[in-house]
Design an enzyme around this catalytic site. Structure first.
Site, PDB file in Angstrom:
ATOM      1  N   LYS A  21       0.867  -1.182   0.000  1.00 10.79           N
ATOM      2  CA  LYS A  21       0.000   0.000   0.000  1.00 10.79           C
ATOM      3  C   LYS A  21       0.906   1.234   0.000  1.00 10.79           C
ATOM      4  O   LYS A  21       1.447   1.635   1.026  1.00 10.79           O
ATOM      5  CB  LYS A  21      -0.886   0.003   1.256  1.00 10.79           C
ATOM      6  CG  LYS A  21      -1.915   1.109   1.233  1.00 10.79           C
ATOM      7  CD  LYS A  21      -1.583   2.146   2.286  1.00 10.79           C
ATOM      8  CE  LYS A  21      -2.447   3.370   2.184  1.00 10.79           C
ATOM      9  NZ  LYS A  21      -1.946   4.367   1.220  1.00 10.79           N
ATOM     10  N   GLU A  74       8.925   1.118  11.236  1.00 10.54           N
ATOM     11  CA  GLU A  74      10.010   2.072  10.953  1.00 10.54           C
ATOM     12  C   GLU A  74       9.397   3.464  10.991  1.00 10.54           C
ATOM     13  O   GLU A  74       8.661   3.839  10.078  1.00 10.54           O
ATOM     14  CB  GLU A  74      10.595   1.807   9.553  1.00 10.54           C
ATOM     15  CG  GLU A  74      11.236   0.453   9.371  1.00 10.54           C
ATOM     16  CD  GLU A  74      12.646   0.399   9.952  1.00 10.54           C
ATOM     17  OE1 GLU A  74      13.076   1.367  10.620  1.00 10.54           O
ATOM     18  OE2 GLU A  74      13.300  -0.621   9.732  1.00 10.54           O
ATOM     19  N   GLY A  78       2.035   4.865  13.099  1.00 14.53           N
ATOM     20  CA  GLY A  78       2.671   3.574  13.392  1.00 14.53           C
ATOM     21  C   GLY A  78       2.135   2.952  14.670  1.00 14.53           C
ATOM     22  O   GLY A  78       1.876   1.745  14.737  1.00 14.53           O
ATOM     23  N   GLY A 104       6.437   4.864   8.331  1.00 20.06           N
ATOM     24  CA  GLY A 104       5.657   6.103   8.319  1.00 20.06           C
ATOM     25  C   GLY A 104       5.842   6.848   9.623  1.00 20.06           C
ATOM     26  O   GLY A 104       6.841   6.656  10.332  1.00 20.06           O
ATOM     27  N   SER A 105       4.870   7.679   9.946  1.00 19.24           N
ATOM     28  CA  SER A 105       5.014   8.545  11.122  1.00 19.24           C
ATOM     29  C   SER A 105       4.767   7.762  12.415  1.00 19.24           C
ATOM     30  O   SER A 105       4.085   6.725  12.412  1.00 19.24           O
ATOM     31  CB  SER A 105       4.018   9.702  11.013  1.00 19.24           C
ATOM     32  OG  SER A 105       2.709   9.176  11.000  1.00 19.24           O
ATOM     33  N   THR A 106       5.263   8.289  13.504  1.00 15.47           N
ATOM     34  CA  THR A 106       5.124   7.601  14.791  1.00 15.47           C
ATOM     35  C   THR A 106       3.656   7.489  15.240  1.00 15.47           C
ATOM     36  O   THR A 106       3.233   6.390  15.635  1.00 15.47           O
ATOM     37  CB  THR A 106       6.001   8.297  15.851  1.00 15.47           C
ATOM     38  OG1 THR A 106       7.365   8.187  15.412  1.00 15.47           O
ATOM     39  CG2 THR A 106       5.859   7.654  17.220  1.00 15.47           C
ATOM     40  N   GLU A 136       9.613  16.243  15.067  1.00 17.26           N
ATOM     41  CA  GLU A 136      10.043  15.990  13.686  1.00 17.26           C
ATOM     42  C   GLU A 136       9.372  17.029  12.782  1.00 17.26           C
ATOM     43  O   GLU A 136       8.162  17.196  12.814  1.00 17.26           O
ATOM     44  CB  GLU A 136       9.619  14.581  13.257  1.00 17.26           C
ATOM     45  CG  GLU A 136      10.092  14.255  11.850  1.00 17.26           C
ATOM     46  CD  GLU A 136       9.731  12.829  11.415  1.00 17.26           C
ATOM     47  OE1 GLU A 136       8.576  12.416  11.583  1.00 17.26           O
ATOM     48  OE2 GLU A 136      10.636  12.141  10.890  1.00 17.26           O
ATOM     49  N   CYS A 163      13.636  10.637   6.946  1.00 16.59           N
ATOM     50  CA  CYS A 163      13.374  10.208   8.320  1.00 16.59           C
ATOM     51  C   CYS A 163      14.597  10.381   9.220  1.00 16.59           C
ATOM     52  O   CYS A 163      14.471  10.734  10.381  1.00 16.59           O
ATOM     53  CB  CYS A 163      12.912   8.761   8.342  1.00 16.59           C
ATOM     54  SG  CYS A 163      14.053   7.646   7.515  1.00 16.59           S
TER      55      CYS A 163
HETATM   56  P1  NAD Z   1       2.173   8.528   7.464  1.00 15.38           P
HETATM   57  O1  NAD Z   1       2.317   7.835   8.756  1.00 15.38           O
HETATM   58  O2  NAD Z   1       1.179   9.629   7.369  1.00 15.38           O
HETATM   59  O3  NAD Z   1       1.763   7.490   6.314  1.00 15.38           O
HETATM   60  C1  NAD Z   1       2.557   6.356   6.032  1.00 15.38           C
HETATM   61  C2  NAD Z   1       1.710   5.335   5.319  1.00 15.38           C
HETATM   62  O4  NAD Z   1       0.677   4.905   6.201  1.00 15.38           O
HETATM   63  C3  NAD Z   1       1.002   5.857   4.070  1.00 15.38           C
HETATM   64  O5  NAD Z   1       0.940   4.851   3.089  1.00 15.38           O
HETATM   65  C4  NAD Z   1      -0.381   6.173   4.591  1.00 15.38           C
HETATM   66  O6  NAD Z   1      -1.380   6.128   3.587  1.00 15.38           O
HETATM   67  C5  NAD Z   1      -0.582   5.064   5.603  1.00 15.38           C
HETATM   68  N1  NAD Z   1      -1.566   5.402   6.648  1.00 15.38           N
HETATM   69  C6  NAD Z   1      -1.973   6.624   7.043  1.00 15.38           C
HETATM   70  N2  NAD Z   1      -2.911   6.508   8.012  1.00 15.38           N
HETATM   71  C7  NAD Z   1      -3.083   5.185   8.234  1.00 15.38           C
HETATM   72  C8  NAD Z   1      -3.890   4.432   9.130  1.00 15.38           C
HETATM   73  N3  NAD Z   1      -4.719   5.022   9.986  1.00 15.38           N
HETATM   74  N4  NAD Z   1      -3.794   3.082   9.104  1.00 15.38           N
HETATM   75  C9  NAD Z   1      -2.928   2.468   8.269  1.00 15.38           C
HETATM   76  N5  NAD Z   1      -2.134   3.137   7.383  1.00 15.38           N
HETATM   77  C10 NAD Z   1      -2.208   4.479   7.384  1.00 15.38           C
HETATM   78  O7  NAD Z   1       3.625   9.005   7.053  1.00 15.38           O
HETATM   79  P2  NAD Z   1       4.065   9.866   5.788  1.00 15.38           P
HETATM   80  O8  NAD Z   1       3.625  11.272   6.021  1.00 15.38           O
HETATM   81  O9  NAD Z   1       3.666   9.169   4.537  1.00 15.38           O
HETATM   82  O10 NAD Z   1       5.658   9.752   5.877  1.00 15.38           O
HETATM   83  C11 NAD Z   1       6.428  10.550   6.686  1.00 15.38           C
HETATM   84  C12 NAD Z   1       6.800   9.832   7.981  1.00 15.38           C
HETATM   85  O11 NAD Z   1       7.433   8.600   7.672  1.00 15.38           O
HETATM   86  C13 NAD Z   1       7.803  10.616   8.795  1.00 15.38           C
HETATM   87  O12 NAD Z   1       7.442  10.560  10.158  1.00 15.38           O
HETATM   88  C14 NAD Z   1       9.107   9.872   8.569  1.00 15.38           C
HETATM   89  O13 NAD Z   1      10.067  10.021   9.587  1.00 15.38           O
HETATM   90  C15 NAD Z   1       8.626   8.469   8.453  1.00 15.38           C
HETATM   91  N6  NAD Z   1       9.622   7.659   7.749  1.00 15.38           N
HETATM   92  C16 NAD Z   1      10.332   6.729   8.469  1.00 15.38           C
HETATM   93  C17 NAD Z   1      11.324   5.971   7.837  1.00 15.38           C
HETATM   94  C18 NAD Z   1      12.117   4.946   8.590  1.00 15.38           C
HETATM   95  O14 NAD Z   1      12.714   4.087   7.955  1.00 15.38           O
HETATM   96  N7  NAD Z   1      12.147   4.977   9.905  1.00 15.38           N
HETATM   97  C19 NAD Z   1      11.579   6.158   6.478  1.00 15.38           C
HETATM   98  C20 NAD Z   1      10.828   7.109   5.791  1.00 15.38           C
HETATM   99  C21 NAD Z   1       9.843   7.860   6.428  1.00 15.38           C
END
Ligand code: NAD
Length: 509
Positions: free
Chosen positions: A198, A273, A256, A251-253, A406, A307
Site C-alpha cells: 500500500k 520504521e 505507526g 511512516g510517522s510515529t 520531527e 526520516c
Molecule cells: P504517514 O504515517 O502519514 O503514512 C505512512 C503510510 O501509512 C502511508 O501509506 C499512509 O497512507 C498510511 N496510513 C496513514 N494513516 C493510516 C492508518 N490510519 N492506518 C494504516 N495506514 C495508514 O507518514 P508519511 O507522512 O507518509 O511519511 C512521513 C513519515 O514517515 C515521517 O514521520 C518519517 O520520519 C517516516 N519515515 C520513516 C522511515 C524509517 O525508515 N524509519 C523512512 C521514511 C519515512
C-alpha cells in the site's frame, strides 16, 4: 493533462513512456493485472505546478480482500513451490528490468514526490536496484540449523527449519516511495513471501511501475500486489486483515502506533520504521569543512523530507561560530528549482498541506526565540511557490519545538555545548532514536560517542549512508525491527524447531 504540467514536461523533455504511464487514471495491481473499478478517486497533484496530474483509485476493504486472496493463492501455489534458485533468478530479472527502466523510474519519483531528479537517479533508483540484487542472493541461503542436543536422553535428531512468514503487507510513506518499497519487497520475496503493498496515496506511481515490470519479467500473478487508496481505509484494512501474516510499516510515529495496535489484535508479526529527530554532535576535533558539507546534505537531501535527517546540531563552543558560518554559506548556495531540473537540489515539498505544516514549525521557532541564520523569515516575505528555502536557526534548545518535534522539511536547528557529557545528554533527550551523527577526527572520541548515543544508526563524519548489507531501524519512538541487512530476513521468516526421538540404534538380534 493540465496545461502547466504539459509545458513543465515539455521544458524538461519528459520521455513519452513516462507521459503515457502517468496520463491516465491509476488503478490497483491485483493478481497480475492493473484493474480499476473504483468509483471514488483521489487527485494526484504534481508538486511543482501544483496541478492535478491524474486520478488514483481510492480502494475499499474489498480490494484488499481480493489482493490478499491472490497473494495467498500464489503463496501456496506457484511461488511457494518455486525452487529458491528460480526465485533468485526472477528477483534478479526484476532488478535488470529496473535498470533498463531507470530513466522512467527516476522521472516518476521526481514527478510524484517533487524531488530532485538527480537524487532520484543516484539514490532512489540505484538504491532500490541494489537492494533487489543483494537480497536475491539470500534466496538460496536461508538454511536452518542441525543442533547437537545437550539435555535430551536417548538418541535424538534436533533441527530448525526456516519458512516464509506468509503474506506480507507493506505500508509505504511518500518521501522515498521506490526505495522503501524495495526495502520491504526485496527481503520478503527472497524469503518466499508474497506481498500486498500500500503506497502513500500521494506517491503511488513507482510501486505501480514495479508491479508492471514484475509481471513482465515473469513473476506469477499474486506475488506482488498494489492496493491504492487512503491510509485509514486501505492501511487500516491491511493491519486488521486475518489473511495478512506480517505487517511491515514505514511512516510517522502516531500512525505507526495505531497501526501496530490493530495488527496485534490478529497477532501479526510487526516491523515499525517510524519518525526521527536525529542529533548531530560536532566536537572541537572535527574537520569543519567536511562536517559542514555532510550536515548540509544530511538535512537538505530530499528537501529535508528524510526520516533520519540530522536536524539538531550540537556544536562545541570552540568551533560553533565557524561551523554556523559555513552552514550558512553552503545552504545559501544550494540550487533551488523544479524537481525535473537536473541542476536542482532544493525542490518543492510534496504537498501544500505539508508545506503549511513545515511553515508552522518555522513560525514557532521564530516565536520561541531561535535566531534565524538563513532561510524563511516570518510572515508574508516568503516565496510564492511550493518550495521552502533551506532554513537554519541558531540558539535552539530542547524546550523549543524545533529541537523536539520531527519537522520533515528543510529546517536545521543549531546549538552549542561545553562538554561532551552535556552534548550526549541533550542528544539523547528526544523520544526518537533513529539516527545520530558525530563529527570528530579523534578516533577514541568517535567510538565513545557512538557507544553512548541512543540511536539505531550512527554516522561518523558523514550522514545518511545506506547499504543493503546494513540493517536500518530505530529505537524508542522511532520503532522496532530492521529493514535491510541479514537482520531483516528474520522478520519475514518463521523458525520451526523439529525434535525427532530416534529409536535405539542397537543392532537387531
Ligand atoms: P504517514 O504515517 O502519514 O503514512 C505512512 C503510510 O501509512 C502511508 O501509506 C499512509 O497512507 C498510511 N496510513 C496513514 N494513516 C493510516 C492508518 N490510519 N492506518 C494504516 N495506514 C495508514 O507518514 P508519511 O507522512 O507518509 O511519511 C512521513 C513519515 O514517515 C515521517 O514521520 C518519517 O520520519 C517516516 N519515515 C520513516 C522511515 C524509517 O525508515 N524509519 C523512512 C521514511 C519515512
Amino acid at each position: 493533462m493540465e496545461k502547466n504540467i504539459a509545458s513543465y514536461f515539455d521544458q524538461f523533455a519528459v520521455p513519452a513512456e513516462v507521459v503515457s504511464f502517468v496520463d491516465r487514471p491509476i488503478g490497483h495491481f491485483i493478481d497480475g493485472v492493473e484493474l480499476d473499478t473504483a468509483a471514488d478517486r483521489i487527485d494526484l497533484i504534481e508538486p511543482f505546478t501544483r496541478e492535478r496530474l491524474t486520478s488514483l483509485a481510492s480502494g475499499t476493504a474489498s480490494d484488499v480482500d481480493l489482493a490478499v486472496a491472490s497473494a495467498r493463492k500464489a503463496l501456496v501455489g506457484p511461488w511457494g513451490r518455486m525452487p529458491p534458485l528460480e526465485r533468485q533468478r526472477l528477483i534478479l530479472r526484476l532488478a535488470e528490468a529496473m535498470e533498463a527502466d531507470a530513466d522512467v523510474l527516476a522521472h516518476l519519483e521526481a514527478i510524484d514526490v517533487g524531488k530532485a531528479i538527480s537524487e532520484a537517479r543516484t539514490i532512489d533508483v540505484a538504491g532500490a536496484i541494489a537492494n533487489l540484487e543483494y537480497f536475491a542472493g539470500w534466496t538460496s541461503k536461508l538454511d536452518g540449523r542441525t543442533t547437537n542436543a545437550v539435555a535430551l536422553a536417548g538418541e535424538t535428531l534436533t533441527y530448525t527449519v526456516k519458512e516464509p512468514v506468509g503474506v506480507v503487507a507493506a505500508i509505504i510513506p511518500w518521501n522515498f516511495p521506490l526505495q522503501i518499497l524495495s526495502w520491504k519487497l526485496a527481503a520478503a520475496l527472497a524469503c518466499g513471501c508474497t506481498v500486498v503493498c500500500k503506497p502513500s496515496e500521494q506517491t503511488p506511481l513507482s510501486a505501480m511501475r514495479i508491479a508492471h515490470l514484475a509481471a513482465k519479467v515473469g513473476f506469477p500473478p499474486g506475488v506482488i500486489n498494489v492496493v491504492n487508496g487512503l491510509g485509514h481505509v486501505i492501511g487500516q484494512a491491511l493491519a486488521a486483515h486475518r489473511g495478512i501474516d506480517k505487517l511491515s510499516f514505514t511512516g510517522s510515529t502516531p500512525v505507526g502506533k495505531a497501526v501496530g495496535k490493530t495488527a496485534l489484535e490478529t497477532m501479526k508479526r510487526l516491523t515499525l520504521e517510524l519518525g526521527g529527530k536525529s542529533p548531530v554532535i560536532v566536537t572541537g576535533n572535527a574537520n569543519i569543512d567536511n562536517a559542514a558539507n555532510a550536515i548540509l546534505s544530511g538535512i537538505f537531501l530530499n528537501s529535508g523530507q528524510v526520516c533520519d535527517a540530522g536536524s539538531r546540531v550540537y556544536a562545541h563552543k570552540s568551533i560553533h561560530d565557524e561551523l554556523v558560518h559555513k552552514l550558512r554559506s553552503g545552504a545559501e548556495s544550494l540550487p533551488i528549482g523544479a524537481g525535473l531540473d537536473p541542476a536542482s537540489r532544493i525542490t518543492p515539498l510534496v504537498s501544500s498541506a505539508h508545506r503549511t505544516k513545515v511553515l508552522d514549525h518555522i513560525d514557532s521557532a521564530h516565536a520561541e526565540g531561535a535566531a534565524l541564520v538563513t532561510g524563511e523569515p516570518t510572515g508574508s516575505d516568503r516565496r510564492g511557490d511550493g518550495i521552502l528555502r533551506p532554513t537554519i536557526f541558531d540558539n535552539c534548545s530542547e524546550n523549543m519545538r524545533i529541537f523536539r518535534e520531527e519537522i520533515f522539511g528543510p529546517v536545521l536547528g543549531v546549538s552549542h555545548f561545553d562538554t561532551i557529557d552535556q552534548a550526549i545528554e541533550r542528544a539523547n533527550s528526544a523520544d526518537f532514536g533513529l539516527a545520530a551523527a558525530v563529527y570528530s577526527d579523534n578516533v577514541d572520541e568517535t567510538v565513545q560517542l557512538s557507544r553512548r548515543l541512543k540511536a539505531g544508526n550512527i554516522y561518523i563524519n558523514a550522514h545518511g549512508l545506506l547499504d543493503p548489507t546494513m540493517p536500518f531501524g530505530g529505537m524508542g519512538a522511532s520503532g522496532f525491527g530492521k529493514d535491510m541487512g541479514p537482520e531483516q530476513l528474520d522478520g519475514f521468516l518463521s523458525t520451526k524447531s523439529v525434535y525427532v526421538q530416534v529409536a535405539s540404534s542397537s543392532a537387531p538380534e
